[in-house]
Every structure is written in structure tokens, then in C-alpha cells.
Enzyme design. Structure first.
Site, PDB file in Angstrom:
ATOM      1  N   ASN A 271      77.733 125.212 109.844  1.00 36.98           N
ATOM      2  CA  ASN A 271      77.139 125.715 108.544  1.00 36.98           C
ATOM      3  C   ASN A 271      77.466 127.176 108.450  1.00 36.98           C
ATOM      4  O   ASN A 271      76.592 128.027 109.075  1.00 36.98           O
ATOM      5  CB  ASN A 271      75.676 125.293 108.425  1.00 36.98           C
ATOM      6  CG  ASN A 271      75.167 125.663 107.168  1.00 36.98           C
ATOM      7  OD1 ASN A 271      75.614 126.450 106.274  1.00 36.98           O
ATOM      8  ND2 ASN A 271      73.826 125.875 106.971  1.00 36.98           N
TER       9      ASN A 271
ATOM     10  N   LYS B 153      77.060 128.897 105.864  1.00 40.47           N
ATOM     11  CA  LYS B 153      75.670 129.773 104.924  1.00 40.47           C
ATOM     12  C   LYS B 153      76.711 130.762 104.155  1.00 40.47           C
ATOM     13  O   LYS B 153      77.761 130.321 104.053  1.00 40.47           O
ATOM     14  CB  LYS B 153      74.866 130.587 105.813  1.00 40.47           C
ATOM     15  CG  LYS B 153      74.273 129.430 106.888  1.00 40.47           C
ATOM     16  CD  LYS B 153      72.752 129.982 107.212  1.00 40.47           C
ATOM     17  CE  LYS B 153      72.192 128.818 108.240  1.00 40.47           C
ATOM     18  NZ  LYS B 153      70.930 128.965 108.716  1.00 40.47           N
TER      19      LYS B 153
ATOM     20  N   HIS C 174      69.010 121.582 102.647  1.00 39.23           N
ATOM     21  CA  HIS C 174      68.843 122.618 103.989  1.00 39.23           C
ATOM     22  C   HIS C 174      67.568 123.394 103.595  1.00 39.23           C
ATOM     23  O   HIS C 174      67.255 123.490 102.549  1.00 39.23           O
ATOM     24  CB  HIS C 174      70.073 123.530 103.907  1.00 39.23           C
ATOM     25  CG  HIS C 174      70.162 124.250 105.136  1.00 39.23           C
ATOM     26  ND1 HIS C 174      69.282 125.460 105.187  1.00 39.23           N
ATOM     27  CD2 HIS C 174      70.383 124.232 106.234  1.00 39.23           C
ATOM     28  CE1 HIS C 174      69.146 126.157 106.415  1.00 39.23           C
ATOM     29  NE2 HIS C 174      70.130 125.256 107.032  1.00 39.23           N
TER      30      HIS C 174
ATOM     31  N   GLU D 263      66.720 126.244 103.892  1.00 34.39           N
ATOM     32  CA  GLU D 263      66.848 127.530 102.897  1.00 34.39           C
ATOM     33  C   GLU D 263      67.252 127.034 101.440  1.00 34.39           C
ATOM     34  O   GLU D 263      66.549 127.782 100.627  1.00 34.39           O
ATOM     35  CB  GLU D 263      68.168 128.311 103.489  1.00 34.39           C
ATOM     36  CG  GLU D 263      67.869 128.883 104.910  1.00 34.39           C
ATOM     37  CD  GLU D 263      68.978 129.132 105.603  1.00 34.39           C
ATOM     38  OE1 GLU D 263      70.296 129.081 105.057  1.00 34.39           O
ATOM     39  OE2 GLU D 263      68.783 129.209 106.656  1.00 34.39           O
TER      40      GLU D 263
ATOM     41  N   GLU E  79      65.879 119.739 111.681  1.00 35.20           N
ATOM     42  CA  GLU E  79      65.929 121.150 111.715  1.00 35.20           C
ATOM     43  C   GLU E  79      64.525 121.668 111.690  1.00 35.20           C
ATOM     44  O   GLU E  79      64.156 121.965 110.548  1.00 35.20           O
ATOM     45  CB  GLU E  79      66.927 121.952 110.757  1.00 35.20           C
ATOM     46  CG  GLU E  79      68.289 121.406 111.165  1.00 35.20           C
ATOM     47  CD  GLU E  79      69.291 122.525 110.286  1.00 35.20           C
ATOM     48  OE1 GLU E  79      70.114 123.048 111.202  1.00 35.20           O
ATOM     49  OE2 GLU E  79      69.065 122.778 109.227  1.00 35.20           O
TER      50      GLU E  79
ATOM     51  N   GLY F  24      67.980 130.145 113.047  1.00 40.92           N
ATOM     52  CA  GLY F  24      68.188 131.577 113.334  1.00 40.92           C
ATOM     53  C   GLY F  24      67.337 132.401 113.847  1.00 40.92           C
ATOM     54  O   GLY F  24      67.272 133.739 113.649  1.00 40.92           O
TER      55      GLY F  24
ATOM     56  N   SER G 121      69.367 127.081 116.249  1.00 40.98           N
ATOM     57  CA  SER G 121      69.473 128.158 117.296  1.00 40.98           C
ATOM     58  C   SER G 121      70.109 127.358 118.294  1.00 40.98           C
ATOM     59  O   SER G 121      69.775 127.403 119.739  1.00 40.98           O
ATOM     60  CB  SER G 121      68.358 128.848 117.789  1.00 40.98           C
ATOM     61  OG  SER G 121      67.858 129.777 116.833  1.00 40.98           O
TER      62      SER G 121
HETATM   63  P1  PGA Z   1      71.183 128.335 113.287  1.00 44.40           P
HETATM   64  O1  PGA Z   1      71.045 127.591 111.899  1.00 44.40           O
HETATM   65  O2  PGA Z   1      71.874 127.770 114.386  1.00 44.40           O
HETATM   66  O3  PGA Z   1      71.511 129.982 112.968  1.00 44.40           O
HETATM   67  O4  PGA Z   1      69.651 128.490 113.579  1.00 44.40           O
HETATM   68  C1  PGA Z   1      70.977 126.260 111.866  1.00 44.40           C
HETATM   69  C2  PGA Z   1      71.067 125.783 110.289  1.00 44.40           C
HETATM   70  O5  PGA Z   1      70.380 126.454 109.478  1.00 44.40           O
HETATM   71  O6  PGA Z   1      71.661 124.816 109.948  1.00 44.40           O
END
Ligand code: PGA
Length: 259
Positions: free
Chosen positions: A12, A14, A102, A104, A174, A180, A220
Site C-alpha cells: 500500500n 498510500k 483502511h 486512515e 491491521e 507506521g 509495521s
Molecule cells: P505500515 O502500514 O506497514 O507502514 O505500518 C500498513 C498499512 O497501513 O497498510
């Protein structure tokens, strides 16, 4: 039969990588991944909307086996929705997988379970595969409401889909506090949450759908922790953010079983 579930590792991106950078990233990733990898692992990349046409052309011209994904879409096919993107337009670009809900999108842009469900239904209606994201905040985890939150999101997100289509879908667990942040759920905690996702699918859509649906862990994921995560019985892949932006790091995740 868990063996029937082919692992899916998704990147992803983003709001990172413009279309020039995205072309370079997918070319480098393809160069680094031996063809035989695709026999055992599905790999998708989810670029920003402005990159999708360029990445599609690159993938198709070079006959790459990397699957094209998107990060989001609207649930309507057309209309007065300034700034939104139709799932039909994504399907026309040969997008195969679309992330829905997601954290976010849920936390920053206020998407509700109902919005996410409409997107999931629209994605499936266009012949694409949804990656339905679910997960708890740290406060929810500490308050003991992980189970209610995650199973509620799974049930709401998949409502109205046939068991057949549920089985073809992907769910990404997640934990929001791990996205992140460099903090990952322990493999045992990730397994427990993914098992909960599968049980929830079984009670709403039947055992067959639950055994077929692919469940990813996200938050992560790095080359150093993917092996322990993938060793868990109910983890069938990973949704990777930060580490997917570097093709070398991402290919090491995709090839976790190869030393
Ligand atoms: P990350 O993001 O691997 O940077 O923690 C995962 C995601 O948001 O799908």
C-alpha cells in the site's frame, strides 16, 4: 484446508511516489522478483490514483505477474461526487484488488462501516477483489473491546455478499496502533485476532467461506518480522505500507521463505 490459501503480499503506497517514481518502483520490484515466486505468492501494488494508468501500462507491456491494486474508491459508478473515483473506472484499468476501509480512511476521512460495506459490494460487482481492512485502536485494545470492534467491522463490511464472494475476498487485520509506528503485534496476538476474523466469517457466511477467505496482517511489517507472522495458521499474507515503498525491502518481504 488452509493450504489452499495462496499467500497475498500487498504494497500500500498510500500518498507516496508520483507516477514516474511508481513506474520505477514496479520495474525494480519485477526485476528483483524471480518468476517462480508468483507460483507460490500473489503480489499486489496499490499506487495513488494518478499513477494507476502508468503502472498498468508498465505491468501489461512487460507482462509482469504483479497484480495492480487501488487504495480506495467510491461506491457509486457515476455521478456528482467531485474528487471521487468510480470502481468501474478502476476495473477498466484492469485493477484487480481494491482496499476498502483502511483505518486512515476510517479515522481521517470519517468512513463508517456502512460506507465501507457499500464500497465492498461495489468492488465485487465490478469483478474486483476487496481488501477489507479492520482493526482496533490502542484504547480499544486496552479497554478489552478488540473483539467487539474487529468482529463488528468484519460482519458489517461483508454484509450482503454471497458466501462464494466472501471466500474470494481478502480481509486485512491491521491494529491501528501498529500502523507506521514500528510497533507490531506479536505473532501470537496477530494470530489470535486473525483467528477471530475467521470465526466471525464462519458464523456469518459459513465454514467454506471462512476457510477460503484470505486474511492479511498489517502494521509495521518488515523483512525481519514477516517470517514469524506468516508462520501463523490464520495469517495468509500481509498488507505492507512503509516497507513497500522500497522495492528491495518489499521483495525481501515477498520472499520471506527464501533465505
Ligand atoms: P505500515 O502500514 O506497514 O507502514 O505500518 C500498513 C498499512 O497501513 O497498510
Amino acid at each position: 484446508m488452509p493450504d489452499a490459501r495462496k499467500p497475498l503480499i500487498s504494497g500500500n503506497w498510500k500518498m507516496h511516489l508520483n507516477h514516474f517514481e511508481a513506474i520505477q518502483a514496479v520495474q525494480k520490484l519485477s526485476y528483483l522478483l524471480p518468476k517462480k515466486v508468483f507460483g507460490t505468492v500473489d503480489v499486489s501494488v496499490h499506487p495513488p490514483f494518478t499513477d494507476i494508468r502508468s503502472v498498468q501500462t508498465t505491468i501489461e507491456t512487460d507482462r509482469m505477474e504483479i497484480l495492480l491494486g487501488a487504495q480506495h474508491c467510491h461506491h457509486e459508478l457515476n455521478g456528482a461526487f467531485t474528487g471521487e473515483v468510480s470502481p468501474a473506472f478502476l476495473a477498466k484499468l484492469n485493477v484487480r484488488l481494491v482496499i476498502a476501509g483502511h483505518s486512515e480512511r476510517r479515522e481521517v476521512f470519517g468512513e463508517t462501516d456502512d460506507d465501507v460495506n457499500k464500497k465492498v459490494l461495489a468492488i465485487v460487482a465490478q469483478g474486483m477483489t476487496p481488501i477489507l481492512c479492520v482493526g482496533e485502536t490502542l484504547d480499544e485494545r486496552e479497554a478489552g473491546s478488540l473483539e467487539a470492534k474487529v468482529s463488528g467491522q468484519v460482519t458489517a463490511g461483508l454484509a450482503g455478499l454471497s458466501p462464494e464472494r466472501v471466500g474470494d475476498s481478502v480481509i486485512a487485520y491491521e491494529p491501528i496502533w501498529a500502523i507506521g509506528t514500528g510497533r507490531t503485534a506479536t505473532p501470537e496476538d496477530a494470530q489470535a485476532a486473525c483467528a477471530l476474523v475467521r470465526t466471525t466469517v464462519a458464523s456469518a457466511h459459513g465454514e467454506d467461506a471462512a476457510q477460503r477467505v484470505r486474511i492479511q496482517y498489517g502494521g509495521s511489517v518488515k523483512p525481519g518480522n514477516i517470517g514469524d507472522l506468516m508462520a501463523q495458521i490464520d495469517i495468509d499474507g500481509a498488507l505492507v505500507g512503509g516497507a513497500s515503498l522500497d522495492p528491495d525491502e518489499f521483495q525481501r518481504i515477498v520472499q520471506w521463505g527464501v533465505s
